[in-house]
Design a protein around this motif. Structure first.
Motif, PDB file in Angstrom:
ATOM      1  N   VAL A 188       7.211   6.007  -3.897  1.00 39.36           N
ATOM      2  CA  VAL A 188       6.938   6.555  -2.565  1.00 39.36           C
ATOM      3  C   VAL A 188       6.001   5.628  -1.788  1.00 39.36           C
ATOM      4  O   VAL A 188       6.207   5.364  -0.601  1.00 39.36           O
ATOM      5  N   VAL A 189       4.983   5.107  -2.478  1.00 44.56           N
ATOM      6  CA  VAL A 189       4.022   4.204  -1.842  1.00 44.56           C
ATOM      7  C   VAL A 189       4.714   2.910  -1.413  1.00 44.56           C
ATOM      8  O   VAL A 189       4.491   2.400  -0.316  1.00 44.56           O
ATOM      9  N   VAL A 190       5.578   2.384  -2.288  1.00 47.73           N
ATOM     10  CA  VAL A 190       6.288   1.134  -1.986  1.00 47.73           C
ATOM     11  C   VAL A 190       7.233   1.322  -0.799  1.00 47.73           C
ATOM     12  O   VAL A 190       7.269   0.499   0.124  1.00 47.73           O
ATOM     13  N   ILE A 191       7.995   2.402  -0.810  1.00 48.44           N
ATOM     14  CA  ILE A 191       8.942   2.674   0.279  1.00 48.44           C
ATOM     15  C   ILE A 191       8.201   2.895   1.595  1.00 48.44           C
ATOM     16  O   ILE A 191       8.601   2.379   2.649  1.00 48.44           O
ATOM     17  N   LEU A 192       7.108   3.637   1.529  1.00 48.36           N
ATOM     18  CA  LEU A 192       6.306   3.885   2.725  1.00 48.36           C
ATOM     19  C   LEU A 192       5.715   2.592   3.271  1.00 48.36           C
ATOM     20  O   LEU A 192       5.791   2.308   4.473  1.00 48.36           O
ATOM     21  N   GLY A 193       5.135   1.792   2.389  1.00 48.11           N
ATOM     22  CA  GLY A 193       4.541   0.533   2.817  1.00 48.11           C
ATOM     23  C   GLY A 193       5.570  -0.427   3.390  1.00 48.11           C
ATOM     24  O   GLY A 193       5.326  -1.090   4.394  1.00 48.11           O
TER      25      GLY A 193
ATOM     26  N   LEU B  85      13.815  11.408  10.815  1.00 44.97           N
ATOM     27  CA  LEU B  85      15.101  11.181  10.157  1.00 44.97           C
ATOM     28  C   LEU B  85      15.149   9.813   9.481  1.00 44.97           C
ATOM     29  O   LEU B  85      15.667   9.679   8.370  1.00 44.97           O
ATOM     30  N   ALA B  86      14.604   8.806  10.159  1.00 45.25           N
ATOM     31  CA  ALA B  86      14.568   7.465   9.565  1.00 45.25           C
ATOM     32  C   ALA B  86      13.750   7.477   8.277  1.00 45.25           C
ATOM     33  O   ALA B  86      14.135   6.862   7.275  1.00 45.25           O
TER      34      ALA B  86
ATOM     35  N   VAL C 241       7.587  10.421   2.636  1.00 46.38           N
ATOM     36  CA  VAL C 241       7.722   9.233   3.495  1.00 46.38           C
ATOM     37  C   VAL C 241       7.698   9.601   4.979  1.00 46.38           C
ATOM     38  O   VAL C 241       6.908   9.030   5.742  1.00 46.38           O
ATOM     39  N   PRO C 242       8.539  10.542   5.452  1.00 50.45           N
ATOM     40  CA  PRO C 242       8.476  10.870   6.886  1.00 50.45           C
ATOM     41  C   PRO C 242       7.171  11.554   7.286  1.00 50.45           C
ATOM     42  O   PRO C 242       6.678  11.359   8.406  1.00 50.45           O
TER      43      PRO C 242
ATOM     44  N   PRO D 231       2.188   9.519  11.256  1.00 53.55           N
ATOM     45  CA  PRO D 231       0.809   9.282  11.717  1.00 53.55           C
ATOM     46  C   PRO D 231       0.350   7.845  11.513  1.00 53.55           C
ATOM     47  O   PRO D 231      -0.434   7.327  12.313  1.00 53.55           O
ATOM     48  N   LEU D 232       0.853   7.174  10.456  1.00 53.10           N
ATOM     49  CA  LEU D 232       0.458   5.787  10.228  1.00 53.10           C
ATOM     50  C   LEU D 232       1.026   4.864  11.306  1.00 53.10           C
ATOM     51  O   LEU D 232       0.359   3.928  11.752  1.00 53.10           O
TER      52      LEU D 232
END
Length: 207
Positions: free
Chosen positions: A53-58, A132-133, A190-191, A196-197
């Motif tokens: 999750v951290v990798v995908i978010l980053g 959605l993305a 992730v969404p 906010p980031l």
């Protein structure tokens, strides 16, 4: 004067991006080695991963190059963790072709997933578009990890550390089932966190 302001803004944005990259790398390392955070062990044998999750978010926030870096950090820490751990699934991840290479590709792919889905939903309301993305990036990024790892196990799961055929089948089935839980986790987080980031990054870049 105007050129100096542009250069100053560019340097500030680069520093901010570098800081975010370092923070994500530190978070990946922390989650790897803090018990029951990045890898939640079940019945002393298998583990559910949350680091993806951290990798995908980053990767979604920082783009393909830094997404690849985050994937590489995840892969290397996964390899180290495998040698430190004694579970059955950790034995498989002692091969860098299984632990490192797929994770690098996940970081790269996740960034392109987000860009693609963001463009695909660009005609929708901005908030809905971003949500959605994020959802589809979380799903596709997690599925990519699961498919690549299972494929790597099938291709490279041989040699001195070969497990019995029955145990290997059980582990591959468990990875697939874990992938469902990990996909749901990424699709929610992730969404929720990326929105906010992204706002923070945009506000900082215009500050």
């Amino acid at each position: 004067m105007e050129q100096q302001q542009e250069e100053c803004t560019l340097k500030k944005n680069q520093l901010f991006t570098l800081t975010l990259t370092a923070m994500f790398c530190a978070l990946i390392i922390a989650l790897t080695f803090i018990p029951y955070t990045g890898y939640i062990t079940i019945v002393g044998m298998l583990s559910i991963t949350t680091i993806h999750v951290v990798v995908i978010l980053g990767a979604s926030l920082l783009g393909p190059v830094r997404g690849t870096i985050l994937g590489a950090v995840w892969g290397v820490t996964c390899l180290i963790y495998a040698f430190m751990n004694g579970t059955a699934d950790a034995l498989i991840f002692m091969d860098p072709r299984i632990s490192v290479v797929p994770r690098i590709l996940v970081g790269l792919a996740a960034a392109w997933y987000y860009r693609g889905f963001n463009r695909l939903f660009s005609r929708l309301h901005k908030g809905l578009n971003s949500a959605l993305a994020g959802i589809f990036t979380g799903i596709c990024g997690t599925l990519t990890n699961t498919v690549l790892v299972l494929s790597a196990i099938s291709l490279f799961g041989t040699g001195a550390m070969t497990l019995g055929a029955t145990l290997t089948t059980i582990l591959k089935t468990a990875f697939a089932l874990n992938g469902i839980l990990e996909t749901l986790l990424a699709a929610v987080i992730v969404p929720a966190v990326s929105a906010p980031l992204f706002k923070l990054m945009k506000r900082y870049s215009h500050a």
